[in-house]
Scaffold this motif. Structure first.
Motif, mmCIF file in Angstrom:
data_model
loop_
_atom_site.group_PDB
_atom_site.id
_atom_site.type_symbol
_atom_site.label_atom_id
_atom_site.label_comp_id
_atom_site.label_asym_id
_atom_site.label_seq_id
_atom_site.Cartn_x
_atom_site.Cartn_y
_atom_site.Cartn_z
ATOM 1 N N LYS A 99 0.846 -1.206 0.000
ATOM 2 C CA LYS A 99 0.000 0.000 0.000
ATOM 3 C C LYS A 99 0.879 1.252 0.000
ATOM 4 N N GLY A 100 0.315 2.312 -0.563
ATOM 5 C CA GLY A 100 1.049 3.589 -0.536
ATOM 6 C C GLY A 100 2.125 3.698 -1.597
ATOM 7 N N THR A 101 2.023 2.883 -2.658
ATOM 8 C CA THR A 101 3.055 2.943 -3.707
ATOM 9 C C THR A 101 2.475 3.407 -5.035
ATOM 10 N N GLU A 102 1.294 4.030 -4.990
ATOM 11 C CA GLU A 102 0.668 4.500 -6.217
ATOM 12 C C GLU A 102 1.597 5.488 -6.930
ATOM 13 N N GLY A 103 1.736 5.292 -8.233
ATOM 14 C CA GLY A 103 2.533 6.221 -9.023
ATOM 15 C C GLY A 103 4.038 5.990 -8.955
ATOM 16 N N TRP A 104 4.478 4.991 -8.212
ATOM 17 C CA TRP A 104 5.914 4.714 -8.106
ATOM 18 C C TRP A 104 6.446 4.167 -9.426
ATOM 19 N N SER A 105 7.707 4.452 -9.711
ATOM 20 C CA SER A 105 8.357 3.899 -10.906
ATOM 21 C C SER A 105 8.648 2.411 -10.676
ATOM 22 N N GLU A 106 8.850 1.681 -11.782
ATOM 23 C CA GLU A 106 9.181 0.252 -11.666
ATOM 24 C C GLU A 106 10.452 0.052 -10.854
ATOM 25 N N LYS A 107 11.403 0.940 -11.050
ATOM 26 C CA LYS A 107 12.678 0.808 -10.361
ATOM 27 C C LYS A 107 12.493 0.930 -8.842
ATOM 28 N N ARG A 108 11.662 1.898 -8.460
ATOM 29 C CA ARG A 108 11.427 2.118 -7.034
ATOM 30 C C ARG A 108 10.642 0.950 -6.430
ATOM 31 N N LEU A 109 9.681 0.441 -7.231
ATOM 32 C CA LEU A 109 8.895 -0.711 -6.776
ATOM 33 C C LEU A 109 9.777 -1.948 -6.626
ATOM 34 N N ALA A 110 10.671 -2.153 -7.597
ATOM 35 C CA ALA A 110 11.513 -3.357 -7.586
ATOM 36 C C ALA A 110 12.352 -3.434 -6.310
ATOM 37 N N ALA A 111 12.708 -2.255 -5.781
ATOM 38 C CA ALA A 111 13.527 -2.231 -4.565
ATOM 39 C C ALA A 111 12.761 -2.755 -3.341
ATOM 40 N N LEU A 112 11.430 -2.825 -3.460
ATOM 41 C CA LEU A 112 10.624 -3.343 -2.341
ATOM 42 C C LEU A 112 10.455 -4.864 -2.389
ATOM 43 N N VAL A 113 10.783 -5.441 -3.550
ATOM 44 C CA VAL A 113 10.503 -6.863 -3.752
ATOM 45 C C VAL A 113 11.645 -7.705 -3.176
ATOM 46 N N THR A 114 11.348 -8.479 -2.148
ATOM 47 C CA THR A 114 12.380 -9.336 -1.558
ATOM 48 C C THR A 114 12.367 -10.704 -2.239
ATOM 49 N N ARG A 115 13.501 -11.389 -2.141
ATOM 50 C CA ARG A 115 13.573 -12.754 -2.676
ATOM 51 C C ARG A 115 12.492 -13.636 -2.033
ATOM 52 N N ASP A 116 12.388 -13.547 -0.686
ATOM 53 C CA ASP A 116 11.434 -14.422 -0.001
ATOM 54 C C ASP A 116 9.989 -14.146 -0.418
ATOM 55 N N SER A 117 9.691 -12.885 -0.774
ATOM 56 C CA SER A 117 8.314 -12.583 -1.195
ATOM 57 C C SER A 117 7.990 -13.284 -2.510
ATOM 58 N N MET A 118 9.024 -13.629 -3.300
ATOM 59 C CA MET A 118 8.798 -14.323 -4.576
ATOM 60 C C MET A 118 8.809 -15.852 -4.403
ATOM 61 N N ILE A 119 9.200 -16.318 -3.205
ATOM 62 C CA ILE A 119 9.098 -17.750 -2.882
ATOM 63 C C ILE A 119 7.795 -17.991 -2.112
ATOM 64 N N GLY A 120 7.290 -16.905 -1.518
ATOM 65 C CA GLY A 120 6.059 -17.008 -0.727
ATOM 66 C C GLY A 120 6.321 -17.072 0.767
ATOM 67 N N THR A 121 7.595 -16.987 1.163
ATOM 68 C CA THR A 121 7.915 -17.040 2.598
ATOM 69 C C THR A 121 8.122 -15.648 3.193
ATOM 70 N N GLY A 122 7.724 -14.639 2.437
ATOM 71 C CA GLY A 122 7.856 -13.279 2.955
ATOM 72 C C GLY A 122 6.900 -12.352 2.236
ATOM 73 N N PHE A 123 6.874 -11.118 2.683
ATOM 74 C CA PHE A 123 6.122 -10.059 2.005
ATOM 75 C C PHE A 123 7.131 -9.047 1.446
ATOM 76 N N PRO A 124 6.701 -8.242 0.474
ATOM 77 C CA PRO A 124 7.586 -7.150 0.043
ATOM 78 C C PRO A 124 7.786 -6.171 1.194
ATOM 79 N N LYS A 125 8.820 -5.356 1.084
ATOM 80 C CA LYS A 125 9.035 -4.321 2.100
ATOM 81 C C LYS A 125 7.902 -3.297 2.032
ATOM 82 N N ASP A 126 7.650 -2.648 3.166
ATOM 83 C CA ASP A 126 6.647 -1.579 3.195
ATOM 84 C C ASP A 126 7.167 -0.348 2.469
ATOM 85 N N ALA A 127 6.229 0.438 1.933
ATOM 86 C CA ALA A 127 6.616 1.721 1.335
ATOM 87 C C ALA A 127 7.081 2.646 2.455
ATOM 88 N N GLN A 128 8.201 3.285 2.247
ATOM 89 C CA GLN A 128 8.719 4.193 3.305
ATOM 90 C C GLN A 128 8.377 5.623 2.947
#
Lengths: 206, 225
Positions: A177-206
Motif C-alpha cells: 500500500k502507498g506505492t501508487e505512481g511509483w516507478s518500476e525501479k522504485r517498486l523493484a527495490a521493495l521486492v524481496t527474494r522471499d516474497s517471490m518464494i512465498g515465505t515473505g512479504f515485500p518491504k513496506d513503502a517508506q
C-alpha cells in the motif's frame, strides 16, 4: 523386475572425506583428463554469483504491478513473457507465475531436491535446500511461514507448490500500500527474494 | 519403498532458519567450485538431468543425511562419472588420469560456451502420441510412489502424495518422463498435470482444511477416481 544395481558401488567413498579436498580432487582429475576447462568454471561461478539473482525476479514483479497488459500476458504465458525480458535458461525452461491475493497465499518448495527458478531468483538459499524446509513446508506451511515472521488469517487459503516436474514457480506478491505512481525501479527495490518464494512479504513503502 | 531424498512431510527436522536475503550466494569457495564442476561436467552430454538427479538420490541414506548440499552434488558426480566410464575408481583414488577420448573433446564446456550454454537450458516439453486422459476438474488418484520399470528406480511422485485423491487443476502438454529417462528408457514423453490435494487428504493433522498442496504429476502416476 530389474534392481538398481549401482546401489552397491559408491565410487565417491575413495575420495578424501573433507569436502574442500573432495571438490579439489575431482576438479583436478577432470582438468588433467581434459574434460573440463578451468576458465569455464570461473565463468559459471561469475554468472551465478554476479549476473543472475533475485533482482531479475524483482523487475518482473515490479512490471506486473505497474503494467496491467504485462500482468495479463505474464499469467497467460510466464515463460515467454519473462524470456522477452531476457530471463530464460537453465532451471527456468518452463516458468509459472503465481498470484498472491487476500484469499490465496502461494508458497514454493521442492521436497525431492531443490528445484528453483534460477533465471529469476538465482541459486536457492540454504534454508530452501534444508531438510527442515523440504520436509515441513508441505505438511505445516503455516508454522514454517511463522518462522519467517509471516502470519496469515485462517480465511486465507495456503497453496503449497511442490516442484516435482520441470515447471518452476515464482510468486507475484501483493503490491504494498502507498506505492501508487511509483516507478518500476522504485517498486523493484521493495521486492524481496522471499516474497517471490512465498515465505515473505515485500518491504513496506517508506 | 522410498529413498532418503523423498522427505516431504517427515517429522523431526526442527525449525527452518531464514537468512532474509543476507546469505552469500556461495557461502564457501568450494560450494561455488562444486556447482561449477557439476554444471561443466553435465555439458559433456554423457548423462541427462534425470540420471543426474538419481545419482544424488541413490547416495546411501547415511551419506545423504551426513553430507551437506554440495557434498551430495560432488559425491554423486564422482559416482556418475565412474558409472558412465569417464573416469575409473583407480583414477579417483590416485587423482591422476590419462587424457580422455578425443571424441569428447568437442563436448568440453569451454569458457566461450558458458554464456550461451547457461542461457539455453534444456526444455522438457515434447510432442507425444500419448492420449491425454484427464481434463481440468477431473478427480484422480495417485498410484504408489515407485518406479514401475525398475525396483528402486527414479520417480517424481513423492510418497506423501501417493495413493491419494486429488483434482486436476492444470495441464502442461507432454514432458519427458523421468522414470524412463533416468534409466535408459528414452524420453517417453507423456501428459503432465498439476494436481491439487487438500491438506486434510494428505495429513491426519492438517493445519487448515482449506489449504492445498499442488504437485506436477505425469499421467502414469495417476488413475481416474
Amino acid at each position: 523386475m530389474p534392481h538398481d544395481s549401482d546401489d552397491h558401488t559408491h565410487a565417491h567413498s575413495v575420495l578424501p572425506s573433507d569436502a574442500t579436498l573432495r571438490v579439489k580432487a575431482i576438479e583436478t582429475l577432470l582438468i588433467s583428463k581434459g574434460l573440463i576447462d578451468p576458465a569455464a568454471l570461473d565463468a559459471i561461478v561469475d554468472t551465478y554469483q554476479n549476473k543472475i539473482g533475485p533482482k531479475n525476479g524483482a523487475m518482473v514483479v515490479a512490471r506486473a504491478w505497474s503494467d496491467s497488459a504485462f500482468y495479463d500476458t505474464l499469467f497467460y504465458d510466464t515463460t515467454e513473457t519473462v524470456a522477452d525480458m531476457g530471463f530464460y535458461g537453465r532451471q527456468g525452461e518452463h516458468i509459472m507465475a503465481l498470484q498472491n491475493t487476500d484469499e490465496i497465499h502461494n508458497i514454493v518448495v521442492c521436497t525431492l531436491c531443490s528445484c528453483y527458478p534460477w533465471p529469476l531468483l538465482g541459486i536457492p538459499p540454504s534454508w530452501y535446500k534444508s531438510d527442515a524446509y523440504r520436509a515441513r513446508a508441505v505438511r505445516e506451511p503455516r508454522k514454517v511461514l511463522a518462522e519467517f515472521g509471516v502470519t496469515l488469517p485462517s480465511e486465507t487459503s495456503v497453496r503449497v507448490w511442490d516442484s516435482t516436474a520441470e515447471l518452476r514457480y515464482f510468486v507475484i506478491p501483493q503490491r504494498p500500500k502507498g506505492t501508487e505512481g511509483w516507478s518500476e525501479k522504485r517498486l523493484a527495490a521493495l521486492v524481496t527474494r522471499d516474497s517471490m518464494i512465498g515465505t515473505g512479504f515485500p518491504k513496506d513503502a517508506q | 519403498m522410498s529413498r532418503i531424498h523423498d522427505m516431504g512431510g517427515r517429522f523431526g527436522d526442527g525449525v527452518v532458519i531464514p537468512d532474509f536475503g543476507k546469505e552469500a550466494v556461495f557461502e564457501k569457495d568450494w560450494h561455488a567450485r562444486a556447482l561449477a564442476v557439476t554444471v561443466a561436467s553435465g555439458f559433456l552430454g554423457q548423462w541427462n538431468l534425470d540420471e543426474s538427479r538419481h545419482s544424488r538420490e541413490k547416495l546411501s541414506p547415511t551419506d545423504y543425511s551426513k553430507f551437506s548440499y554440495y557434498e551430495k552434488w560432488i559425491s554423486a558426480l564422482s559416482d556418475i562419472l565412474v558409472a558412465k566410464g569417464l573416469i575409473s575408481v583407480e583414477e579417483l583414488q590416485s587423482l591422476h588420469g590419462a587424457r580422455a577420448l578425443d571424441s569428447l573433446s568437442d563436448r568440453v564446456f569451454t569458457a566461450e560456451k558458458v554464456a550461451d550454454g547457461l542461457s539455453k537450458g534444456g526444455p522438457t516439453l515434447r510432442d507425444s502420441a500419448v492420449v491425454q486422459l484427464f481434463r481440468i476438474g477431473d478427480s484422480v488418484k495417485s498410484k504408489l510412489a515407485e518406479n514401475r520399470f525398475l525396483s528402486g528406480g527414479h520417480t517424481r511422485l513423492p510418497k506423501y502424495a501417493a495413493q491419494k485423491a486429488g483434482k486436476i487443476v492444470g495441464f502442461h502438454g507432454s514432458h519427458i518422463f523421468p522414470d524412463a529417462h533416468a534409466h535408459g528408457g528414452g524420453e517417453a514423453p507423456e501428459p503432465l498435470y498439476t494436481v491439487a490435494f487438500e491438506a486434510s487428504t494428505l495429513w491426519e493433522h492438517a493445519e487448515n482444511p482449506s489449504d492445498l498442496v499442488m504437485l506436477d504429476l505425469w499421467q502414469s502416476y495417476l488413475e481416474p477416481l
